[in-house]
Write a protein that holds these residues in place. Structure first.
Motif, short mmCIF file in Angstrom:
data_model
loop_
_atom_site.label_atom_id
_atom_site.label_comp_id
_atom_site.label_asym_id
_atom_site.label_seq_id
_atom_site.Cartn_x
_atom_site.Cartn_y
_atom_site.Cartn_z
N GLU A 1 -59.97 -65.22 35.77
CA GLU A 1 -59.32 -65.03 37.06
C GLU A 1 -59.96 -63.87 37.82
O GLU A 1 -60.20 -63.97 39.03
CB GLU A 1 -57.83 -64.75 36.84
CG GLU A 1 -57.04 -64.44 38.09
CD GLU A 1 -56.47 -65.67 38.77
OE1 GLU A 1 -56.00 -65.53 39.92
OE2 GLU A 1 -56.50 -66.76 38.17
N MET A 2 -60.27 -62.79 37.13
CA MET A 2 -60.91 -61.65 37.78
C MET A 2 -62.32 -62.00 38.24
O MET A 2 -62.81 -61.45 39.23
CB MET A 2 -60.95 -60.46 36.82
CG MET A 2 -59.58 -59.88 36.48
SD MET A 2 -59.70 -58.43 35.40
CE MET A 2 -60.50 -57.27 36.50
N TRP B 1 -59.21 -60.43 43.29
CA TRP B 1 -59.34 -59.39 42.27
C TRP B 1 -60.58 -58.54 42.48
O TRP B 1 -60.84 -57.63 41.67
CB TRP B 1 -59.38 -60.03 40.88
CG TRP B 1 -58.06 -60.48 40.38
CD1 TRP B 1 -57.55 -61.75 40.42
CD2 TRP B 1 -57.05 -59.68 39.75
NE1 TRP B 1 -56.30 -61.79 39.87
CE2 TRP B 1 -55.96 -60.53 39.44
CE3 TRP B 1 -56.96 -58.33 39.43
CZ2 TRP B 1 -54.81 -60.07 38.82
CZ3 TRP B 1 -55.80 -57.87 38.82
CH2 TRP B 1 -54.74 -58.73 38.52
N LYS C 1 -60.53 -54.57 42.44
CA LYS C 1 -59.14 -54.25 42.14
C LYS C 1 -59.00 -54.01 40.64
O LYS C 1 -59.26 -54.91 39.85
CB LYS C 1 -58.20 -55.38 42.59
CG LYS C 1 -56.72 -55.12 42.32
CD LYS C 1 -55.88 -56.28 42.80
CE LYS C 1 -54.40 -56.08 42.50
NZ LYS C 1 -53.85 -54.89 43.18
N PRO D 1 -56.83 -53.63 37.41
CA PRO D 1 -55.47 -54.03 37.02
C PRO D 1 -54.71 -52.87 36.37
O PRO D 1 -55.29 -52.03 35.68
CB PRO D 1 -55.72 -55.17 36.01
CG PRO D 1 -57.08 -54.90 35.46
CD PRO D 1 -57.87 -54.27 36.58
N SER E 1 -48.28 -61.19 37.84
CA SER E 1 -49.66 -60.80 38.13
C SER E 1 -50.38 -61.83 39.00
O SER E 1 -51.60 -61.85 39.06
CB SER E 1 -50.45 -60.59 36.83
OG SER E 1 -49.87 -59.58 36.05
N LEU F 1 -52.05 -63.55 42.05
CA LEU F 1 -52.69 -63.24 43.32
C LEU F 1 -53.18 -64.54 43.93
O LEU F 1 -53.89 -65.30 43.27
CB LEU F 1 -53.87 -62.28 43.14
CG LEU F 1 -53.54 -60.84 42.72
CD1 LEU F 1 -54.82 -60.03 42.57
CD2 LEU F 1 -52.60 -60.18 43.71
#
Length: 483
Positions: free
Chosen positions: A365-366, A372, A375, A377, A393, A395
């Protein structure tokens, strides 16, 4: 060993190898029959079955519990003799012993499952489940003595004490019994030796999924706390400590009554995981490994990953190979990076032994979601359901925010992706020329799944003479009887 014998051993193994092979033992210390099946376990399981009227019950055991499985099954059958129940034993789980194997239970048309030992408590979608944990011994005075050494650090701070599955019975007994006047409870004893500003005592994994999500969200928001895990340095501690922010983590080993300092989110660990995230961005083909068929939401995660990968021009292949190992994944030459879609306790693989990196859903996902980008976490996310729209969490993914081009931090090359059918480039005469999507994309292997062909043996029916019957070989392949 000579070179000839070493070469020969690569093609076969001795007939005693299967008998001498050791099973994978996941427990931190030997488990006895009394620790996993006592009067409390009998009372809880019998009451649960009778109250709900279950008739076909599966008992799921990890490998190190199997020597006691037959005795437990017999005891349960005897206690339920008047109920006309059938009890089955599940030994070999498909993905991991912590997950409820609903697929195997469905083969015997089971209506319920009793799960023993380590459990991730992922929400089962098909069958009701009863979790039975072992009851390991723990000297409370020795534990309090060790906790007393943390008093200078814990004073005027928030403190969390987590009990692992083997020691949850101590906390549950305190909760069920009403304290008499003047009696010291476990909570009051720990508070007296630590003198914290605020004290929380919890069990891990929590008894309910909703409770787990609420507590995890609360834990992630506070980083000025001291956390103590009563158990061992195992996968459960790794999962809890990565997802819960704290000023300092400690492990109080219940078997040896020793206290040790531990912080899993080290700089080296973070650098390694961000390196894998960059490798995921560089991938031209992603392998989505489905390592669960019971956790709710795994199909939604697959769809989300496929959508994000497509927006970057990355191919995806869906894979289901059961419990993964380096030999299985080495068969997929075209895949540059794997994404493991599993339970919270089964998605943290060390990729050092594998030919290609393995990342979790959160790391994918990142890598793929531009929301992300840049960003950091607050805490690591091991439960992929938290990345879906209902999760804390989540986005939103905007495909228009995907950068047309960026630079790989690993190879230094320019990479780009788009979800349109064509990419455009400006020629020298200011005219716009079209180019088919990924027309110039090449892979290191030069292979792709759609280019593969396979043809079996040609039977040539009616074109060959029938073979004559003759005596075949007998014995074992390394030593036939006629040799």
């Amino acid at each position: 060993m000579s070179s000839s014998s070493a070469t020969t051993s690569a093609f076969f193994s001795l007939d005693t190898a299967a008998l001498e092979r050791e099973t994978e033992v996941l427990s931190e210390q030997p488990i006895t029959f009394e620790q996993i099946w006592n009067e409390t376990h009998k009372k809880v399981s019998n009451g649960w079955i009778r109250q709900n009227g279950y008739k076909r019950i599966c008992l799921q055991f990890p490998d190190d519990y199997l020597p006691h499985s037959n005795a437990i099954s017999t005891c349960l059958k005897t206690a339920l003799a008047s109920e006309e129940c059938k009890v089955f034993i599940l030994a070999d789980t498909t993905y991991g012993s912590c997950c409820v194997d609903e697929i195997a239970a469905a083969h015997v048309e089971a209506d319920s499952v009793i799960h023993f030992g380590n459990a991730c408590r992922s929400k089962a979608s098909r069958l009701p489940v009863l979790y039975l944990y072992p009851e390991l011994p723990l000297e409370v005075p020795a534990m309090l003595k060790q906790l007393g050494t943390l008093q200078p650090e814990c004073g005027e701070r928030e403190v969390c004490i987590y009990f692992d599955i083997g020691y949850q019975h101590l906390y549950e007994q305190q909760e069920q019994q009403e304290p008499t006047e003047g009696e010291d409870t476990l909570y009051s004893q720990i508070r007296e030796v630590l003198l914290p500003k605020k004290l929380h005592i919890e069990v891990y994994p929590p008894p309910a999924e909703d409770c787990a999500e609420t507590k995890t969200a609360e834990n992630a928001s506070s980083g000025d706390r001291i956390c103590v895990f009563v158990g061992a340095d195992n996968q459960r501690f790794a999962n809890l400590s990565l997802t819960t922010t704290a000023l300092q983590w400690y492990i109080l080993d219940g078997a040896t009554a020793t206290l040790s300092k531990k912080n899993p989110l080290t700089a080296q660990y973070i650098r390694r995981r961000y390196y894998y995230i960059e490798k995921c961005k560089d991938a031209q083909t992603l392998g989505l490994i489905v390592a669960t068929l019971s956790a709710v939401g795994y199909l939604d995660v697959v769809t989300r990953l496929q959508t994000m990968a497509k927006s970057r021009g990355i191919k995806t292949q869906l894979i289901s190979v059961g419990r993964i190992n380096p030999a299985k994944l080495a068969n997929f030459l075209e895949i540059d990076c794997f994404v493991l879609i599993g339970c919270a306790f089964n998605n943290m693989y060390n990729s050092k032994e594998y030919y290609k990196p393995i990342v979790s859903v959160f790391e994918a996902e990142m890598a793929l979601n531009p929301a992300w980008h840049m960003k950091y976490p607050e805490a690591y996310v091991t439960d992929f359901k938290q990345l879906l729209p209902e999760g804390r969490s989540f986005l939103p993914f905007d495909k228009n925010a995907v950068q047309a081009q960026d630079v790989s931090l690993v190879s230094g090359r320019i990479r780009g992706g788009t979800d349109s059918d064509e990419t455009v480039e400006t020629a020298s005469d200011n005219t716009v020329a079209t180019q088919a999507k990924m027309a110039l994309m090449t892979t290191s292997t030069g292979l792709s799944f759609e280019d593969r062909t396979w043809q079996g043996l040609d039977p040539a029916l009616g074109q060959t003479e029938p073979a004559k019957l003759q005596q075949g070989l007998s014995g074992i392949p390394i030593k036939y009887s006629h040799d």
